[in-house]
Design an enzyme around this catalytic site. Sequence first.
Site, PDB file in Angstrom:
ATOM      1  N   ILE A 217      40.263  43.151  39.178  1.00 41.70           N
ATOM      2  CA  ILE A 217      39.297  44.249  39.092  1.00 41.70           C
ATOM      3  C   ILE A 217      38.533  44.124  37.779  1.00 41.70           C
ATOM      4  CG2 ILE A 217      39.059  46.770  38.912  1.00 41.70           C
ATOM      5  CD1 ILE A 217      41.606  46.962  40.659  1.00 41.70           C
TER       6      ILE A 217
ATOM      7  N   THR B 273      37.584  40.060  34.806  1.00 42.65           N
ATOM      8  CA  THR B 273      38.527  40.906  35.541  1.00 42.65           C
ATOM      9  C   THR B 273      39.885  40.981  34.848  1.00 42.65           C
ATOM     10  OG1 THR B 273      39.286  39.090  36.939  1.00 42.65           O
ATOM     11  CG2 THR B 273      37.404  40.355  37.739  1.00 42.65           C
ATOM     12  N   ASP B 274      40.626  42.010  35.240  1.00 40.73           N
ATOM     13  CA  ASP B 274      41.991  42.180  34.740  1.00 40.73           C
ATOM     14  C   ASP B 274      42.951  41.385  35.644  1.00 40.73           C
ATOM     15  OD1 ASP B 274      42.431  43.684  37.060  1.00 40.73           O
ATOM     16  OD2 ASP B 274      42.384  45.609  36.026  1.00 40.73           O
ATOM     17  N   PRO B 275      44.253  41.424  35.394  1.00 36.32           N
ATOM     18  CA  PRO B 275      45.199  40.653  36.226  1.00 36.32           C
ATOM     19  C   PRO B 275      45.178  41.014  37.711  1.00 36.32           C
ATOM     20  CG  PRO B 275      46.245  41.266  34.169  1.00 36.32           C
ATOM     21  CD  PRO B 275      44.920  42.000  34.216  1.00 36.32           C
ATOM     22  N   LEU B 276      44.648  42.189  38.071  1.00 32.94           N
ATOM     23  CA  LEU B 276      44.557  42.582  39.482  1.00 32.94           C
ATOM     24  C   LEU B 276      43.251  42.144  40.129  1.00 32.94           C
ATOM     25  CD1 LEU B 276      46.046  46.182  39.179  1.00 32.94           C
ATOM     26  CD2 LEU B 276      47.213  44.083  39.900  1.00 32.94           C
TER      27      LEU B 276
END
Length: 145
Positions: free
Chosen positions: A27, A22-25
């Site tokens: 997602i 996932t990315d920092p959010l």
Amino acid sequence: MQSSNQKEISHLSKIRVRFTETDPLGIVWHGNYIQYFEDGREAFGRHHGISYLDQKKHNFSTPIVKSTCEHKLPLRYGDVAEIKTTYIDSPAAKMIFKYEIYNPDGEVVCIGETVQVFVELEGELSLVIPEFFLKWKKKVGLINE
């Protein structure tokens, strides 16, 4: 569009989205969906007796020559997603797989397709369907004989 006489077989598998995907959010990063297709294809191969190791026993590999991926909704860290992997039969010396990935609510989050060709382990592209693959297609009911 798929013709009415085209045969296909499918397999359902599940993956849990890992933090590292996932990315920092939180997602899933878009590039990881291709890996999920691979996870589904490997599960399909093990289930239906046509895994990469089965292919290697017959002196073949099946590199991907085309892949497509359409994103519909996001997956998030911790989601358990379901991958529907469908083999689309073809008279050509290739393997076509379609993918549908579903979120925990059963919504389609991603669809895609890969095309693989048969290459002898020595590096020669096979222009005809290998004998072991014809036998597999008969075994799973894609060819009547």
